[in-house]
Scaffold this motif. Structure first.
Motif, PDB file in Angstrom:
ATOM      1  N   VAL A 198      38.543  26.701  33.470  1.00 26.67           N
ATOM      2  CA  VAL A 198      37.790  27.820  34.037  1.00 26.67           C
ATOM      3  C   VAL A 198      37.007  28.494  32.907  1.00 26.67           C
ATOM      4  O   VAL A 198      37.500  29.388  32.232  1.00 26.67           O
ATOM      5  N   GLU A 199      35.773  28.057  32.712  1.00 32.02           N
ATOM      6  CA  GLU A 199      35.013  28.391  31.509  1.00 32.02           C
ATOM      7  C   GLU A 199      34.203  29.678  31.542  1.00 32.02           C
ATOM      8  O   GLU A 199      33.951  30.257  30.507  1.00 32.02           O
ATOM      9  N   THR A 200      33.769  30.115  32.698  1.00 36.70           N
ATOM     10  CA  THR A 200      32.826  31.234  32.726  1.00 36.70           C
ATOM     11  C   THR A 200      33.413  32.454  33.441  1.00 36.70           C
ATOM     12  O   THR A 200      34.324  32.321  34.262  1.00 36.70           O
ATOM     13  N   PRO A 201      32.871  33.631  33.152  1.00 41.56           N
ATOM     14  CA  PRO A 201      33.359  34.843  33.849  1.00 41.56           C
ATOM     15  C   PRO A 201      33.175  34.743  35.363  1.00 41.56           C
ATOM     16  O   PRO A 201      34.027  35.209  36.111  1.00 41.56           O
ATOM     17  N   TRP A 202      32.076  34.160  35.813  1.00 43.38           N
ATOM     18  CA  TRP A 202      31.851  34.081  37.257  1.00 43.38           C
ATOM     19  C   TRP A 202      32.784  33.061  37.899  1.00 43.38           C
ATOM     20  O   TRP A 202      33.155  33.234  39.050  1.00 43.38           O
ATOM     21  N   GLN A 203      33.224  32.019  37.178  1.00 44.73           N
ATOM     22  CA  GLN A 203      34.227  31.105  37.721  1.00 44.73           C
ATOM     23  C   GLN A 203      35.569  31.834  37.853  1.00 44.73           C
ATOM     24  O   GLN A 203      36.266  31.686  38.865  1.00 44.73           O
ATOM     25  N   ARG A 204      35.931  32.641  36.858  1.00 48.53           N
ATOM     26  CA  ARG A 204      37.171  33.420  36.936  1.00 48.53           C
ATOM     27  C   ARG A 204      37.120  34.404  38.111  1.00 48.53           C
ATOM     28  O   ARG A 204      38.100  34.554  38.845  1.00 48.53           O
TER      29      ARG A 204
END
Length: 153
Positions: free
Chosen positions: A129-135
């Motif tokens: 889970v690499e990006t803030p929007w994925q989190r």
């Protein structure tokens, strides 16, 4: 019925229910051992053909799924099939999109949405889970809820 993954196999995530799902990166060679029975492929373009049942979900790198309803249905299919089949989830590198999808599948398996990223990072790969929007997508992901039933009054 097909056997599921060996729990010690690299990339295999054990969900709290005991279901096993393999995550991997498609830019890497196919791991040794048995082939999946079903694969969910998270890419910006259609994947190369594979000899097993699969579904493609349009999902550009570092972004979110293009069709959120299709993503929810695909995650649910992964969860259901993982009960008794070898299921894999894969994107290009096997970290961001794959980790995000695995975290959503973990939510379907009962992991609280606000704990799912940590769960996948602890049990799959620390770089999932690499990006803030994925989190944020995972935190806002909720399992299917049954349709409201009439009171009967």
């Amino acid at each position: 019925m097909t056997a599921t993954w060996d729990p010690g196999t690299e990339g295999v995530l054990r969900l709290p229910s005991g279901r096993l799902v393999r995550g991997r990166g498609l830019r890497h060679p196919l791991p040794p051992g048995p082939a999946p029975r079903f694969g969910l492929y998270l890419l910006g373009r259609a994947p190369d053909p594979v000899p097993w049942d699969h579904r493609w979900l349009r999902w550009p790198d570092f972004r979110l799924p293009a069709d959120r309803a299709a993503a929810r249905a695909a995650f649910h299919e992964v969860w259901e099939r993982a009960a008794d089949e070898r299921v894999e989830v894969a994107c290009g590198g096997g970290k961001g999109r794959t980790g995000t999808a695995l975290a959503c599948v973990a939510v379907l398996d009962g992991v609280p949405a606000d704990e799912a990223v940590s769960y996948v990072r602890a049990h799959y790969t620390p770089r999932a889970v690499e990006t803030p929007w994925q989190r944020r997508y995972v935190r806002r992901f909720a399992p299917f809820s049954p349709a409201p039933q009439p009171d009967g009054d």
